[in-house]
Write a protein that holds these residues in place. Sequence first.
Motif, PDB file in Angstrom:
ATOM      1  N   ALA A 146     -13.536  39.916 -95.076  1.00  0.00           N
ATOM      2  CA  ALA A 146     -12.391  39.128 -94.622  1.00  0.00           C
ATOM      3  C   ALA A 146     -11.066  39.734 -95.063  1.00  0.00           C
ATOM      4  O   ALA A 146     -10.944  40.227 -96.184  1.00  0.00           O
ATOM      5  CB  ALA A 146     -12.500  37.696 -95.124  1.00  0.00           C
ATOM      6  N   VAL A 147     -10.092  39.672 -94.176  1.00  0.00           N
ATOM      7  CA  VAL A 147      -8.741  40.109 -94.513  1.00  0.00           C
ATOM      8  C   VAL A 147      -7.924  38.945 -95.079  1.00  0.00           C
ATOM      9  O   VAL A 147      -6.887  39.142 -95.694  1.00  0.00           O
ATOM     10  CB  VAL A 147      -8.014  40.722 -93.294  1.00  0.00           C
ATOM     11  CG1 VAL A 147      -8.708  41.998 -92.858  1.00  0.00           C
ATOM     12  CG2 VAL A 147      -7.896  39.746 -92.142  1.00  0.00           C
ATOM     13  N   ARG A 148      -8.432  37.720 -94.865  1.00  0.00           N
ATOM     14  CA  ARG A 148      -7.791  36.527 -95.417  1.00  0.00           C
ATOM     15  C   ARG A 148      -8.842  35.445 -95.548  1.00  0.00           C
ATOM     16  O   ARG A 148      -9.642  35.227 -94.640  1.00  0.00           O
ATOM     17  CB  ARG A 148      -6.675  36.035 -94.483  1.00  0.00           C
ATOM     18  CG  ARG A 148      -5.966  34.784 -94.961  1.00  0.00           C
ATOM     19  CD  ARG A 148      -4.830  34.384 -94.028  1.00  0.00           C
ATOM     20  NE  ARG A 148      -5.287  33.678 -92.857  1.00  0.00           N
ATOM     21  CZ  ARG A 148      -5.346  32.339 -92.728  1.00  0.00           C
ATOM     22  NH1 ARG A 148      -4.973  31.575 -93.738  1.00  0.00           N
ATOM     23  NH2 ARG A 148      -5.755  31.774 -91.629  1.00  0.00           N
ATOM     24  N   LEU A 149      -8.884  34.773 -96.699  1.00  0.00           N
ATOM     25  CA  LEU A 149      -9.790  33.656 -96.937  1.00  0.00           C
ATOM     26  C   LEU A 149      -8.978  32.369 -97.017  1.00  0.00           C
ATOM     27  O   LEU A 149      -7.833  32.372 -97.478  1.00  0.00           O
ATOM     28  CB  LEU A 149     -10.571  33.849 -98.238  1.00  0.00           C
ATOM     29  CG  LEU A 149     -11.533  35.035 -98.276  1.00  0.00           C
ATOM     30  CD1 LEU A 149     -12.081  35.234 -99.685  1.00  0.00           C
ATOM     31  CD2 LEU A 149     -12.671  34.834 -97.280  1.00  0.00           C
ATOM     32  N   TYR A 150      -9.566  31.274 -96.551  1.00  0.00           N
ATOM     33  CA  TYR A 150      -8.882  29.988 -96.614  1.00  0.00           C
ATOM     34  C   TYR A 150      -9.908  28.869 -96.683  1.00  0.00           C
ATOM     35  O   TYR A 150     -11.048  29.026 -96.281  1.00  0.00           O
ATOM     36  CB  TYR A 150      -7.928  29.796 -95.429  1.00  0.00           C
ATOM     37  CG  TYR A 150      -8.560  30.038 -94.075  1.00  0.00           C
ATOM     38  CD1 TYR A 150      -9.071  28.989 -93.320  1.00  0.00           C
ATOM     39  CD2 TYR A 150      -8.632  31.326 -93.537  1.00  0.00           C
ATOM     40  CE1 TYR A 150      -9.642  29.213 -92.084  1.00  0.00           C
ATOM     41  CE2 TYR A 150      -9.190  31.557 -92.291  1.00  0.00           C
ATOM     42  CZ  TYR A 150      -9.700  30.488 -91.576  1.00  0.00           C
ATOM     43  OH  TYR A 150     -10.273  30.711 -90.352  1.00  0.00           O
ATOM     44  N   ARG A 151      -9.487  27.739 -97.227  1.00  0.00           N
ATOM     45  CA  ARG A 151     -10.337  26.553 -97.369  1.00  0.00           C
ATOM     46  C   ARG A 151     -10.180  25.668 -96.140  1.00  0.00           C
ATOM     47  O   ARG A 151      -9.125  25.635 -95.512  1.00  0.00           O
ATOM     48  CB  ARG A 151      -9.940  25.747 -98.609  1.00  0.00           C
ATOM     49  CG  ARG A 151     -10.283  26.472 -99.874  1.00  0.00           C
ATOM     50  CD  ARG A 151     -11.525  25.870-100.467  1.00  0.00           C
ATOM     51  NE  ARG A 151     -12.023  26.709-101.544  1.00  0.00           N
ATOM     52  CZ  ARG A 151     -13.284  27.044-101.687  1.00  0.00           C
ATOM     53  NH1 ARG A 151     -14.185  26.620-100.851  1.00  0.00           N
ATOM     54  NH2 ARG A 151     -13.665  27.795-102.676  1.00  0.00           N
ATOM     55  N   GLU A 152     -11.240  24.918 -95.878  1.00  0.00           N
ATOM     56  CA  GLU A 152     -11.211  23.957 -94.789  1.00  0.00           C
ATOM     57  C   GLU A 152     -10.173  22.883 -95.101  1.00  0.00           C
ATOM     58  O   GLU A 152     -10.100  22.384 -96.219  1.00  0.00           O
ATOM     59  CB  GLU A 152     -12.598  23.337 -94.671  1.00  0.00           C
ATOM     60  CG  GLU A 152     -12.695  22.264 -93.634  1.00  0.00           C
ATOM     61  CD  GLU A 152     -14.102  21.704 -93.569  1.00  0.00           C
ATOM     62  OE1 GLU A 152     -14.613  21.611 -92.459  1.00  0.00           O
ATOM     63  OE2 GLU A 152     -14.671  21.378 -94.619  1.00  0.00           O
ATOM     64  N   GLU A 153      -9.386  22.552 -94.100  1.00  0.00           N
ATOM     65  CA  GLU A 153      -8.389  21.495 -94.267  1.00  0.00           C
ATOM     66  C   GLU A 153      -9.027  20.161 -93.908  1.00  0.00           C
ATOM     67  O   GLU A 153      -9.662  20.030 -92.875  1.00  0.00           O
ATOM     68  CB  GLU A 153      -7.190  21.735 -93.342  1.00  0.00           C
ATOM     69  CG  GLU A 153      -6.387  22.970 -93.693  1.00  0.00           C
ATOM     70  CD  GLU A 153      -5.668  22.836 -95.010  1.00  0.00           C
ATOM     71  OE1 GLU A 153      -5.246  21.733 -95.375  1.00  0.00           O
ATOM     72  OE2 GLU A 153      -5.527  23.868 -95.693  1.00  0.00           O
ATOM     73  N   ALA A 154      -8.859  19.183 -94.752  1.00  0.00           N
ATOM     74  CA  ALA A 154      -9.358  17.842 -94.470  1.00  0.00           C
ATOM     75  C   ALA A 154      -8.232  17.030 -93.851  1.00  0.00           C
ATOM     76  O   ALA A 154      -7.106  17.044 -94.346  1.00  0.00           O
ATOM     77  CB  ALA A 154      -9.858  17.191 -95.749  1.00  0.00           C
ATOM     78  N   GLU A 155      -8.526  16.349 -92.742  1.00  0.00           N
ATOM     79  CA  GLU A 155      -7.509  15.554 -92.053  1.00  0.00           C
ATOM     80  C   GLU A 155      -7.593  14.094 -92.513  1.00  0.00           C
ATOM     81  O   GLU A 155      -8.678  13.543 -92.637  1.00  0.00           O
ATOM     82  CB  GLU A 155      -7.764  15.585 -90.549  1.00  0.00           C
ATOM     83  CG  GLU A 155      -7.751  16.964 -89.935  1.00  0.00           C
ATOM     84  CD  GLU A 155      -8.179  16.901 -88.474  1.00  0.00           C
ATOM     85  OE1 GLU A 155      -7.931  15.874 -87.816  1.00  0.00           O
ATOM     86  OE2 GLU A 155      -8.776  17.878 -88.022  1.00  0.00           O
ATOM     87  N   PRO A 156      -6.437  13.446 -92.736  1.00  0.00           N
ATOM     88  CA  PRO A 156      -6.489  12.028 -93.104  1.00  0.00           C
ATOM     89  C   PRO A 156      -6.874  11.175 -91.893  1.00  0.00           C
ATOM     90  O   PRO A 156      -6.521  11.488 -90.766  1.00  0.00           O
ATOM     91  CB  PRO A 156      -5.067  11.722 -93.569  1.00  0.00           C
ATOM     92  CG  PRO A 156      -4.215  12.773 -92.969  1.00  0.00           C
ATOM     93  CD  PRO A 156      -5.092  13.975 -92.741  1.00  0.00           C
TER      94      PRO A 156
END
Length: 167
Positions: A146-156
């Motif tokens: 991966a060139v960029r890692l990110y966490r899953e966004e939780a929606e309210p």
Amino acid sequence: MAIYEIVKFPNSVLTTPAKPVEKVTPNVLRVLNNMYETMKFANGIGLAAPQVNILKRIAVVDVEDGKGRLDLINPVILEGRDEEIGPDGCLSIPGLFGDTPRYRYIRVQMWNTAGEVIEFEETDFRARCIQHEIDHLDGILFTSRAVRLYREEAEPTPTGKRKKNGQ
């Protein structure tokens, strides 16, 4: 059918190369069927044997594109073209995603479930998923590509509770 437990990172089985299948047996076919059921149960689109603690070069893919289930036995990418960066995620690393370079076109050699050597071509998202699963068989995680890692966004939600994946 049986649902297997999915191995989670940092278990070392995930970075251990799998051994080739020597012969397609009823047990190999049973493992493929159980892996498929496990993948579906986990809402996945691909699953490699090392992810269920089986160090054999087998994987299943079904990206729900109308082409159906693909059982991969001893797969090898013979050719890849037109690299692009796109999303990757993994049942063994829940909640983490990455922008990962993958080929848009691949030509693959593998055994089918009858034990015959076949070749096929694939493109786009299905090709991306196949490459991800073959990486698992080689002991490679998407996080290393991966060139960029990110966490899953939780929606309210309207109740104030968080939801994931639009559920």
